[in-house]
Design a protein around this motif. Structure first.
Motif, PDB file in Angstrom:
ATOM      1  N   ILE A  17       0.852  -1.186   0.000  1.00 30.50           N
ATOM      2  CA  ILE A  17       0.000   0.000   0.000  1.00 30.50           C
ATOM      3  C   ILE A  17       0.890   1.239   0.000  1.00 30.50           C
ATOM      4  N   PRO A  18       0.547   2.278  -0.757  1.00 32.74           N
ATOM      5  CA  PRO A  18       1.363   3.505  -0.736  1.00 32.74           C
ATOM      6  C   PRO A  18       1.584   3.992   0.693  1.00 32.74           C
ATOM      7  N   PRO A  19       2.806   4.373   1.018  1.00 34.28           N
ATOM      8  CA  PRO A  19       3.127   4.757   2.398  1.00 34.28           C
ATOM      9  C   PRO A  19       2.202   5.813   2.979  1.00 34.28           C
ATOM     10  N   ALA A  20       1.689   6.712   2.130  1.00 33.75           N
ATOM     11  CA  ALA A  20       0.826   7.780   2.630  1.00 33.75           C
ATOM     12  C   ALA A  20      -0.456   7.251   3.253  1.00 33.75           C
ATOM     13  N   ILE A  78      -4.636   3.458   7.533  1.00 32.33           N
ATOM     14  CA  ILE A  78      -5.301   2.155   7.559  1.00 32.33           C
ATOM     15  C   ILE A  78      -5.016   1.424   8.870  1.00 32.33           C
ATOM     16  N   GLN A  79      -3.822   1.575   9.402  1.00 38.23           N
ATOM     17  CA  GLN A  79      -3.470   0.894  10.645  1.00 38.23           C
ATOM     18  C   GLN A  79      -4.303   1.384  11.828  1.00 38.23           C
ATOM     19  N   GLN A  80      -4.857   2.586  11.718  1.00 37.45           N
ATOM     20  CA  GLN A  80      -5.672   3.137  12.792  1.00 37.45           C
ATOM     21  C   GLN A  80      -7.155   2.808  12.629  1.00 37.45           C
ATOM     22  N   MET A  81      -7.525   2.140  11.525  1.00 40.39           N
ATOM     23  CA  MET A  81      -8.924   1.856  11.242  1.00 40.39           C
ATOM     24  C   MET A  81      -9.324   0.472  11.747  1.00 40.39           C
ATOM     25  N   SER A 127     -12.625   5.835   5.826  1.00 43.55           N
ATOM     26  CA  SER A 127     -11.779   6.990   6.096  1.00 43.55           C
ATOM     27  C   SER A 127     -12.480   8.294   5.710  1.00 43.55           C
ATOM     28  N   GLU A 128     -11.943   9.368   6.202  1.00 43.25           N
ATOM     29  CA  GLU A 128     -12.301  10.684   5.671  1.00 43.25           C
ATOM     30  C   GLU A 128     -11.730  10.800   4.259  1.00 43.25           C
ATOM     31  N   PRO A 129     -12.218  11.738   3.461  1.00 43.31           N
ATOM     32  CA  PRO A 129     -11.644  11.901   2.119  1.00 43.31           C
ATOM     33  C   PRO A 129     -10.136  12.147   2.172  1.00 43.31           C
ATOM     34  N   VAL A 130      -9.403  11.392   1.385  1.00 44.43           N
ATOM     35  CA  VAL A 130      -7.946  11.492   1.342  1.00 44.43           C
ATOM     36  C   VAL A 130      -7.538  11.909  -0.060  1.00 44.43           C
ATOM     37  N   ARG A 131      -6.691  12.914  -0.166  1.00 43.92           N
ATOM     38  CA  ARG A 131      -6.235  13.388  -1.473  1.00 43.92           C
ATOM     39  C   ARG A 131      -5.161  12.452  -2.008  1.00 43.92           C
ATOM     40  N   GLY A 132      -5.367  11.936  -3.204  1.00 43.83           N
ATOM     41  CA  GLY A 132      -4.392  11.083  -3.873  1.00 43.83           C
ATOM     42  C   GLY A 132      -4.040  11.653  -5.228  1.00 43.83           C
ATOM     43  N   PRO A 133      -3.206  10.948  -5.994  1.00 39.93           N
ATOM     44  CA  PRO A 133      -2.763  11.473  -7.290  1.00 39.93           C
ATOM     45  C   PRO A 133      -3.893  11.640  -8.297  1.00 39.93           C
TER      46      PRO A 133
END
Length: 433
Positions: free
Chosen positions: A244-247, A252-255, A261-267
């Motif tokens: 999984i991308p490090p970002a 994910i480890q906290q879920m 999740s909340e909306p997460v900005r990706g590429p």
């Protein structure tokens, strides 16, 4: 279509008869069948798009609320068809082919994975209104696209031992695995601040719809996601945290399983990520055997019966107390083990073939088999020992290699698809059709 197939097959069936030019539907005259897209010198017809969309809606006949509005679904499916058509053209131009024998084997695999015979598969296809020939054509197209991908990335993806060491130094390999799903709200290249804010709001609104119980995550992904996996309910599948991308790893480890999740900005835009479930990877062991062997090869000068008799004579001498290693050095035709007194080393049960493996499994340590035949000749095997080998570290390195290779392959092929798409002439007439 009742959802009885595996997810991969369900999607394949949904898009059947709409991937490649030359199918019966694609041969309809444009005078009675409108064009929804022009792709280079080819076209995608309204009948092709309708067939693909109708197959998907049939698949969700019992849960139609999970699908987006018709116009959105048509856009999603048309985007897939366009990209598939571009890839198929490149594959054929590159000389990639799928033989009838290879196609037959693939059909057998599809049937077995769905716990069906081929006759049952035919019957199921007919019940769902899909001809067997359309299914064959679609599966051939899928194989062509996969081979295009393999050919493109094969020479471009190399993984060094140093890269493996580097990954193992900074990440835990062989730890928990997570099954993820996502919903993507896409952003264009160079998006303006207003476009970014609008995409973020849309992602938040989608999450609110899920939390209110109006749609589950899968249905929301099908209805709203801009990703290629939208029609699979956003399913990403099982991934090691290292893949999984490090970002996203920390998030994910906290879920907890089921959490979004909340909306997460990706590429590619904003994502909602759902942790579907987790599983642990434990210590991994492998059963290995150690044995000595003598092989008498069948040759034109030593036919099968003579080889059998020679093996029987050697077996009698071993039973009389002669040294197995000495007889192996003097008589064995196995050049890999002969000089070591027939020592075959440590190996997995069937590494030397199933005939040898079945004999080993029946022996106790120290026992010698009676002569037996394989495709290579006649054999005598002495089992020396068995052990459980810890292969956790070896598998960690293999996993690391696969993670790096997969990531590089995905990046390379994504760039390749963007290049193909940018080089192709694509004119969508969907809104006007």
């Amino acid at each position: 279509m009742k959802n009885a197939f595996t997810p991969v097959l369900a999607v394949l069936l949904a898009l059947s008869a709409a991937l490649a030019p030359g199918h019966a539907l694609a041969q309809a005259t444009t005078a009675v069948d409108g064009i929804v897209a022009v792709v280079d010198e080819d076209v995608i017809l309204r009948s092709e798009l309708d067939r693909a969309v109708n197959n998907i809606t049939a698949q969700y006949a019992n849960t139609p609320e999970q699908l987006p509005p018709r116009d959105v679904l048509e856009r999603q499916v048309l985007d897939r068809l366009v990209l598939a058509r571009i890839q198929l053209t490149r594959a054929r131009d590159s000389g990639i082919r799928v033989s009838d024998g290879e196609l037959a084997q693939a059909i057998e695999t599809v049937a077995s994975r769905n716990r069906m015979t081929q006759d049952q598969l035919r019957q199921r296809l007919a019940a769902d209104g899909l001809s067997y020939e359309e299914f064959r054509a679609s599966l051939r197209d899928e194989l062509l696209i996969e081979r295009l991908r393999q050919r493109y990335v094969q020479s471009r993806v190399q993984v060094s031992e140093a890269e493996i060491d580097q990954l193992l130094a900074v990440r835990e390999i062989g730890g928990p695995e997570v099954r993820l799903a996502n919903i993507v709200v896409a952003l264009p290249e160079g998006a303006s601040p207003d476009e970014v804010a609008l995409a973020q709001k849309k992602a938040r609104d989608i999450k609110a719809v899920i939390e209110r119980g109006e749609l589950d995550f899968r249905a929301a992904a099908i209805r709203y996601s801009d990703a290629q996996n939208a029609l699979e309910g956003g399913d990403i599948g099982w991934r090691a945290l290292d893949a999984i991308p490090p970002a996203f790893v920390g998030l994910i480890q906290q879920m907890q399983p089921g959490q979004i999740s909340e909306p997460v900005r990706g590429p590619s835009g904003y994502q909602l990520i759902q942790l579907v479930e987790t599983r642990e990877q434990g210590r991994q062991t492998l059963t290995e055997y150690n044995a000595q062997g003598i092989m008498i090869r069948v040759t034109p000068t030593l036919p099968a019966e003579a080889a059998r008799q020679k093996a029987e004579d050697l077996y009698a001498r071993i039973q009389a107390g002669e040294d197995f290693a000495k007889l192996a050095r003097e008589n064995s035709d196995d050049t890999l083990s002969r000089n070591d007194g027939g020592d075959m080393g440590w190996f997995q049960l069937n590494a030397w073939g199933t005939a040898v493996g079945s004999q080993l499994a029946a022996l106790q340590d120290g026992q010698v088999s009676r002569p037996f035949q394989s495709d290579a000749g006649w054999h005598i095997i002495k089992r020396l020992g068995v052990r459980e080998q810890d292969v956790t570290e070896q598998n960690r390195r293999n996993q690391a290699r696969e993670i790096i290779a997969q990531r590089k392959a995905e990046e390379e092929f994504e760039r390749f698809l963007r290049q193909l798409r940018s080089e192709a002439y694509v004119e969508s007439r969907l809104s006007a059709s």
